[in-house]
Design a protein around this motif. Structure first.
Motif, PDB file in Angstrom:
ATOM      1  N   ASP A   1       0.914  -1.209  -0.052  1.00  0.00           N
ATOM      2  CA  ASP A   1       0.301  -0.133  -0.074  1.00  0.00           C
ATOM      3  C   ASP A   1       1.335   1.371  -0.142  1.00  0.00           C
ATOM      4  OD1 ASP A   1      -2.383  -1.226   0.037  1.00  0.00           O
ATOM      5  OD2 ASP A   1      -3.009  -0.800   1.990  1.00  0.00           O
TER       6      ASP A   1
ATOM      7  N   TYR B   1      -8.121   5.143   4.212  1.00  0.00           N
ATOM      8  CA  TYR B   1      -8.292   3.791   4.453  1.00  0.00           C
ATOM      9  C   TYR B   1      -9.469   3.756   5.383  1.00  0.00           C
ATOM     10  CZ  TYR B   1      -3.681   2.694   4.038  1.00  0.00           C
ATOM     11  OH  TYR B   1      -3.063   1.763   3.295  1.00  0.00           O
ATOM     12  N   THR B   2     -10.819   2.753   5.869  1.00  0.00           N
ATOM     13  CA  THR B   2     -11.974   3.164   6.374  1.00  0.00           C
ATOM     14  C   THR B   2     -12.215   2.092   7.061  1.00  0.00           C
ATOM     15  OG1 THR B   2     -12.750   2.138   5.000  1.00  0.00           O
ATOM     16  CG2 THR B   2     -13.109   4.401   4.222  1.00  0.00           C
ATOM     17  N   GLN B   3     -13.140   2.000   8.009  1.00  0.00           N
ATOM     18  CA  GLN B   3     -13.047   0.244   8.573  1.00  0.00           C
ATOM     19  C   GLN B   3     -12.889  -0.948   7.566  1.00  0.00           C
ATOM     20  OE1 GLN B   3     -16.644   0.827  10.951  1.00  0.00           O
ATOM     21  NE2 GLN B   3     -16.168  -1.074  12.305  1.00  0.00           N
TER      22      GLN B   3
ATOM     23  N   ARG C   1      -8.698  -1.274   5.864  1.00  0.00           N
ATOM     24  CA  ARG C   1      -7.947  -0.840   6.820  1.00  0.00           C
ATOM     25  C   ARG C   1      -6.295  -1.041   6.411  1.00  0.00           C
ATOM     26  NH1 ARG C   1     -11.392  -4.859   8.930  1.00  0.00           N
ATOM     27  NH2 ARG C   1      -9.109  -6.194   8.440  1.00  0.00           N
ATOM     28  N   PRO C   2      -5.667  -0.613   6.765  1.00  0.00           N
ATOM     29  CA  PRO C   2      -3.591   0.052   6.313  1.00  0.00           C
ATOM     30  C   PRO C   2      -3.405  -1.596   5.325  1.00  0.00           C
ATOM     31  CG  PRO C   2      -4.413   0.283   7.502  1.00  0.00           C
ATOM     32  CD  PRO C   2      -5.424   0.062   7.548  1.00  0.00           C
TER      33      PRO C   2
ATOM     34  N   GLY D   1      -5.052  -3.468   2.445  1.00  0.00           N
ATOM     35  CA  GLY D   1      -6.584  -2.978   1.940  1.00  0.00           C
ATOM     36  C   GLY D   1      -6.195  -3.331   0.988  1.00  0.00           C
TER      37      GLY D   1
END
Length: 102
Positions: free
Chosen positions: A13, A53-55, A58-59, A61
């Protein structure tokens, strides 16, 4: 004839997010890992869905689990990718993001 390349981000990422920052006018294809010509979604490089990033995202993803990203400054280069490695002979994408409208 000059060929504009694509760059694939598969398992990182941090370099992917750096590419987005350096290419704000670029485009991104989201592809499922493995052979997945049924899922090639086009986004603008600035689309929140592929850079925030969201719920759910995440990192790790974006490129380290289920998906990889193919990036280019050229829409034509991504169409060429879709024709070749993307398995879509007509060079189309399975969809275009509704949020960023590429």
């Amino acid at each position: 004839m000059t060929t504009i390349a694509t760059e694939t981000f598969d398992d990182g990422d941090t370099p992917y997010l750096a590419w987005l920052h350096e290419h704000p006018n670029g485009y991104v294809l989201t592809r499922r890992r493995g052979k997945s010509d049924d899922y090639l979604v086009l986004h603008r490089a600035t689309c929140d869905r592929i850079c925030t990033y969201t719920q759910m995202a995440r990192p790790g993803g974006f490129t380290e689990r289920r998906y990889i990203k193919i990036c280019s400054d050229s829409l034509a280069a991504l169409q060429n990718y879709a024709r070749g490695k993307g398995g879509r002979p007509d060079g189309t994408f399975s969809s275009k993001c509704r949020s960023c409208s590429p």
